[in-house]
Structures are given as C-alpha cells and as structure tokens.
Design a protein around this motif. Structure first.
Motif, PDB file in Angstrom:
ATOM      1  N   ARG A  16      30.787  73.957 -40.670  1.00 13.25           N
ATOM      2  CA  ARG A  16      29.877  73.012 -40.039  1.00 13.25           C
ATOM      3  C   ARG A  16      29.019  72.331 -41.103  1.00 13.25           C
ATOM      4  N   ALA A  17      28.542  71.151 -40.761  1.00 11.66           N
ATOM      5  CA  ALA A  17      27.601  70.481 -41.651  1.00 11.66           C
ATOM      6  C   ALA A  17      26.338  71.312 -41.747  1.00 11.66           C
ATOM      7  N   ALA A  18      25.687  71.227 -42.877  1.00 14.14           N
ATOM      8  CA  ALA A  18      24.464  72.001 -43.073  1.00 14.14           C
ATOM      9  C   ALA A  18      23.430  71.612 -42.029  1.00 14.14           C
ATOM     10  N   GLN A  19      22.824  72.614 -41.400  1.00 12.03           N
ATOM     11  CA  GLN A  19      21.810  72.352 -40.403  1.00 12.03           C
ATOM     12  C   GLN A  19      20.462  72.106 -41.070  1.00 12.03           C
ATOM     13  N   ARG A  20      19.617  71.386 -40.337  1.00  7.97           N
ATOM     14  CA  ARG A  20      18.257  71.200 -40.804  1.00  7.97           C
ATOM     15  C   ARG A  20      17.515  72.522 -40.685  1.00  7.97           C
ATOM     16  N   PRO A  21      16.542  72.785 -41.562  1.00  3.48           N
ATOM     17  CA  PRO A  21      15.712  73.991 -41.402  1.00  3.48           C
ATOM     18  C   PRO A  21      15.010  73.963 -40.048  1.00  3.48           C
ATOM     19  N   ASP A  22      14.754  75.144 -39.497  1.00  2.00           N
ATOM     20  CA  ASP A  22      14.087  75.219 -38.203  1.00  2.00           C
ATOM     21  C   ASP A  22      12.722  74.539 -38.298  1.00  2.00           C
ATOM     22  N   SER A  23      12.539  73.499 -37.498  1.00  2.00           N
ATOM     23  CA  SER A  23      11.317  72.710 -37.584  1.00  2.00           C
ATOM     24  C   SER A  23      10.389  72.927 -36.410  1.00  2.00           C
ATOM     25  N   GLY A  24      10.884  73.551 -35.359  1.00  2.00           N
ATOM     26  CA  GLY A  24      10.071  73.719 -34.168  1.00  2.00           C
ATOM     27  C   GLY A  24      10.023  72.480 -33.302  1.00  2.00           C
ATOM     28  N   LEU A  25      10.796  71.437 -33.657  1.00  2.00           N
ATOM     29  CA  LEU A  25      10.806  70.208 -32.873  1.00  2.00           C
ATOM     30  C   LEU A  25      11.580  70.401 -31.577  1.00  2.00           C
ATOM     31  N   GLU A  26      11.255  69.573 -30.591  1.00  3.32           N
ATOM     32  CA  GLU A  26      12.048  69.522 -29.364  1.00  3.32           C
ATOM     33  C   GLU A  26      13.428  68.957 -29.700  1.00  3.32           C
ATOM     34  N   GLU A  30      14.494  66.527 -32.764  1.00  2.00           N
ATOM     35  CA  GLU A  30      15.348  67.062 -33.820  1.00  2.00           C
ATOM     36  C   GLU A  30      16.538  66.136 -34.058  1.00  2.00           C
ATOM     37  N   LEU A  31      17.093  65.598 -32.988  1.00  2.00           N
ATOM     38  CA  LEU A  31      18.207  64.654 -33.124  1.00  2.00           C
ATOM     39  C   LEU A  31      17.759  63.378 -33.842  1.00  2.00           C
ATOM     40  N   LEU A  32      16.579  62.898 -33.508  1.00  2.11           N
ATOM     41  CA  LEU A  32      16.062  61.701 -34.171  1.00  2.11           C
ATOM     42  C   LEU A  32      15.839  61.948 -35.659  1.00  2.11           C
ATOM     43  N   ALA A  33      15.313  63.123 -35.992  1.00  2.00           N
ATOM     44  CA  ALA A  33      15.091  63.452 -37.398  1.00  2.00           C
ATOM     45  C   ALA A  33      16.414  63.553 -38.147  1.00  2.00           C
ATOM     46  N   ALA A  34      17.406  64.161 -37.509  1.00  2.02           N
ATOM     47  CA  ALA A  34      18.724  64.272 -38.140  1.00  2.02           C
ATOM     48  C   ALA A  34      19.355  62.896 -38.305  1.00  2.02           C
ATOM     49  N   ALA A  35      19.235  62.050 -37.283  1.00  2.00           N
ATOM     50  CA  ALA A  35      19.803  60.704 -37.362  1.00  2.00           C
ATOM     51  C   ALA A  35      19.117  59.890 -38.450  1.00  2.00           C
ATOM     52  N   ALA A  36      17.802  59.998 -38.560  1.00  2.00           N
ATOM     53  CA  ALA A  36      17.079  59.262 -39.601  1.00  2.00           C
ATOM     54  C   ALA A  36      17.594  59.644 -40.977  1.00  2.00           C
ATOM     55  N   GLU A  37      17.805  60.918 -41.187  1.00  2.00           N
ATOM     56  CA  GLU A  37      18.304  61.379 -42.487  1.00  2.00           C
ATOM     57  C   GLU A  37      19.705  60.863 -42.763  1.00  2.00           C
ATOM     58  N   LEU A  38      20.600  61.015 -41.786  1.00  5.57           N
ATOM     59  CA  LEU A  38      21.999  60.652 -42.007  1.00  5.57           C
ATOM     60  C   LEU A  38      22.205  59.134 -42.054  1.00  5.57           C
ATOM     61  N   GLY A  57      21.634  71.033 -35.461  1.00  7.54           N
ATOM     62  CA  GLY A  57      21.832  72.426 -35.080  1.00  7.54           C
ATOM     63  C   GLY A  57      22.306  72.630 -33.657  1.00  7.54           C
ATOM     64  N   MET A  58      23.063  71.666 -33.133  1.00 12.02           N
ATOM     65  CA  MET A  58      23.569  71.824 -31.768  1.00 12.02           C
ATOM     66  C   MET A  58      24.993  71.300 -31.684  1.00 12.02           C
ATOM     67  N   ARG A  59      25.658  71.604 -30.579  1.00 11.15           N
ATOM     68  CA  ARG A  59      27.006  71.106 -30.356  1.00 11.15           C
ATOM     69  C   ARG A  59      26.954  69.637 -29.942  1.00 11.15           C
ATOM     70  N   GLN A  60      28.044  68.925 -30.232  1.00 11.09           N
ATOM     71  CA  GLN A  60      28.094  67.508 -29.886  1.00 11.09           C
ATOM     72  C   GLN A  60      27.915  67.307 -28.382  1.00 11.09           C
ATOM     73  N   ALA A  61      28.542  68.163 -27.579  1.00 12.23           N
ATOM     74  CA  ALA A  61      28.421  68.020 -26.129  1.00 12.23           C
ATOM     75  C   ALA A  61      26.978  68.193 -25.670  1.00 12.23           C
ATOM     76  N   SER A  62      26.235  69.081 -26.326  1.00 13.90           N
ATOM     77  CA  SER A  62      24.839  69.306 -25.956  1.00 13.90           C
ATOM     78  C   SER A  62      23.971  68.098 -26.277  1.00 13.90           C
ATOM     79  N   MET A  63      24.344  67.364 -27.303  1.00 13.94           N
ATOM     80  CA  MET A  63      23.572  66.201 -27.719  1.00 13.94           C
ATOM     81  C   MET A  63      23.418  65.192 -26.588  1.00 13.94           C
ATOM     82  N   TYR A  64      24.461  65.065 -25.762  1.00 14.98           N
ATOM     83  CA  TYR A  64      24.450  64.041 -24.721  1.00 14.98           C
ATOM     84  C   TYR A  64      23.547  64.398 -23.545  1.00 14.98           C
ATOM     85  N   HIS A  65      22.958  65.571 -23.561  1.00 20.58           N
ATOM     86  CA  HIS A  65      21.919  65.890 -22.579  1.00 20.58           C
ATOM     87  C   HIS A  65      20.616  65.177 -22.926  1.00 20.58           C
ATOM     88  N   TYR A  66      20.473  64.771 -24.180  1.00 16.18           N
ATOM     89  CA  TYR A  66      19.201  64.215 -24.661  1.00 16.18           C
ATOM     90  C   TYR A  66      19.284  62.737 -25.014  1.00 16.18           C
TER      91      TYR A  66
END
Length: 211
Positions: A16-26, A30-38, A57-66
């Motif tokens: 898997r791609a390296a996950q972001r460190p646990d940030s405590g974000l919702e 967390e998706l927005l922070a990951a997208a900004a970086e990538l 740090g989540m599955r692709q299918a889970s992403m579409y809940h948000y």
C-alpha cells in the motif's frame, strides 16, 4: 493477510502507499489533506482516487462515503484558499474607522499569509485546465467576490476615487495577480519567512494602485 506460496513462505500482496501519520482529523479532512499533498507533489491528473484513499489510511470504497471523487476534493481545496480571505475582506469593507489604504494593505498582507502559510502550494492548482470546468463554478464565484472586494477598496482610496472604470479594473487585475502570483515566488525561496513576503507584497500593491 498474506497467503502461503506453497514453499513454506508467505506471499506478500502489492504494498500500500505510505499512510499519513495519525493526525486525529475527521475522515473527510484527512482525505482533503491527503489530496492536497498528492495533487501538489504528483500532479492532479496523475493522482488516482485509490492513491488518495490509501494516503488517508482508508479503502477506496470507504472514501466514497465522504466525497464523490477527485473533482470534489479539488473544488474544496481551491475554495479553502479563498474563503478565509473573503471573510476578512468583507469585514474590512464594513469598517468605517480606518482609511481605505490601510485596509487594502491589511487585506493584501493577510491574503498572502493565508496563501503561503500552508504546507502545500495549493495556489499552483489554479492553473490546472480542469479548473475551467463548470464543476468549479463555486470556486470561481468566491474568487470573483474576493477580487471585487479588492476593487472596492482600491476605489475607496484617495487615488482610486478619481480613476476611470478601465483604469480601476486594470489596477485591480494587477494587484490581484500580484497577490496570487506571490505563492510562486515564495515556492522558489521557501526559507524566507512568509511575513516578509506578505509585507513586501502589500507595499508593492499599494504602489501599483498609486496609493
């Protein structure tokens, strides 16, 4: 979990791609922070939704809940670069106790600090051809309102009040372009404090307006 390869070892799946460190974000944040970086390191077109999900740090299918996908993430990131400055601009326009020149300087300084203060160069995303699509109308609307706030403050200065419409529009375009362009200058000299860029840009903006 890996599976046995028939030779006593374990077959390891694709890493898997390296996950972001646990940030405590919702999750959405967390998706927005990951997208900004990538988006700013790999490029928007080269970044898949799977890569964003895994980085968050989540599955692709889970992403579409948000979020609905990459376009929604990009739209939210773009609007996040403008909305705080627009909120401040509205407050400055409502002020009566300070000269327009001072309020314009403050807006320029604050806008530059907000644009340059994040960990990623989100301002560079403005130039993406995808941003011209109708999906990003919300971003263009708030950006246009912010630009109009600049125009109103320039018009309220001692010099701006005597400008013809075409000259006022030109000076507004120049000031607004200076503010948005400074993030590229800062990227070339990231060690210089953002506050230095912000003050110097605000000074330059007032010289452009003739104030």
């Amino acid at each position: 979990m890996g599976t046995n390869d028939g030779r006593g070892g374990r077959r390891v799946g694709r890493p898997r791609a390296a996950q972001r460190p646990d940030s405590g974000l919702e999750p959405r944040a967390e998706l927005l922070a990951a997208a900004a970086e990538l988006f700013t390191t790999r490029g928007y077109a080269a970044t898949t939704t799977r890569a964003v999900a895994e980085r968050a740090g989540m599955r692709q299918a889970s992403m579409y809940h948000y979020v609905s996908g990459k376009e929604e993430l990009l739209a939210d990131l773009l609007e996040s670069t403008v909305t705080p400055s627009l909120t401040y601009a509205r407050a400055l326009l409502a002020e009566d106790g300070r000269a327009a020149e001072e309020r314009l300087w403050e807006l320029c300084r604050t806008d530059v600090e907000l644009l340059c203060d994040g960990p990623h160069n989100l301002g560079g995303l403005y130039l993406l051809p995808e941003v011209r699509a109708e999906r990003f109308a919300g971003f263009h609307a708030v950006r246009a309102e912010l630009k109009d706030a600049y125009r109103q403050l320039i018009a309220a200065t001692a010099v701006g009040g005597g400008l013809a419409k075409g000259e006022l529009d030109l000076r507004t375009d120049l000031v607004f372009g200076l503010i948005e362009g400074v993030i590229l200058v800062h990227r070339s000299d990231p060690e210089r404090p953002v506050s230095d860029f912000a003050r110097a840009t605000a000074d330059a903006a007032l010289r452009i307006t003739g104030a």
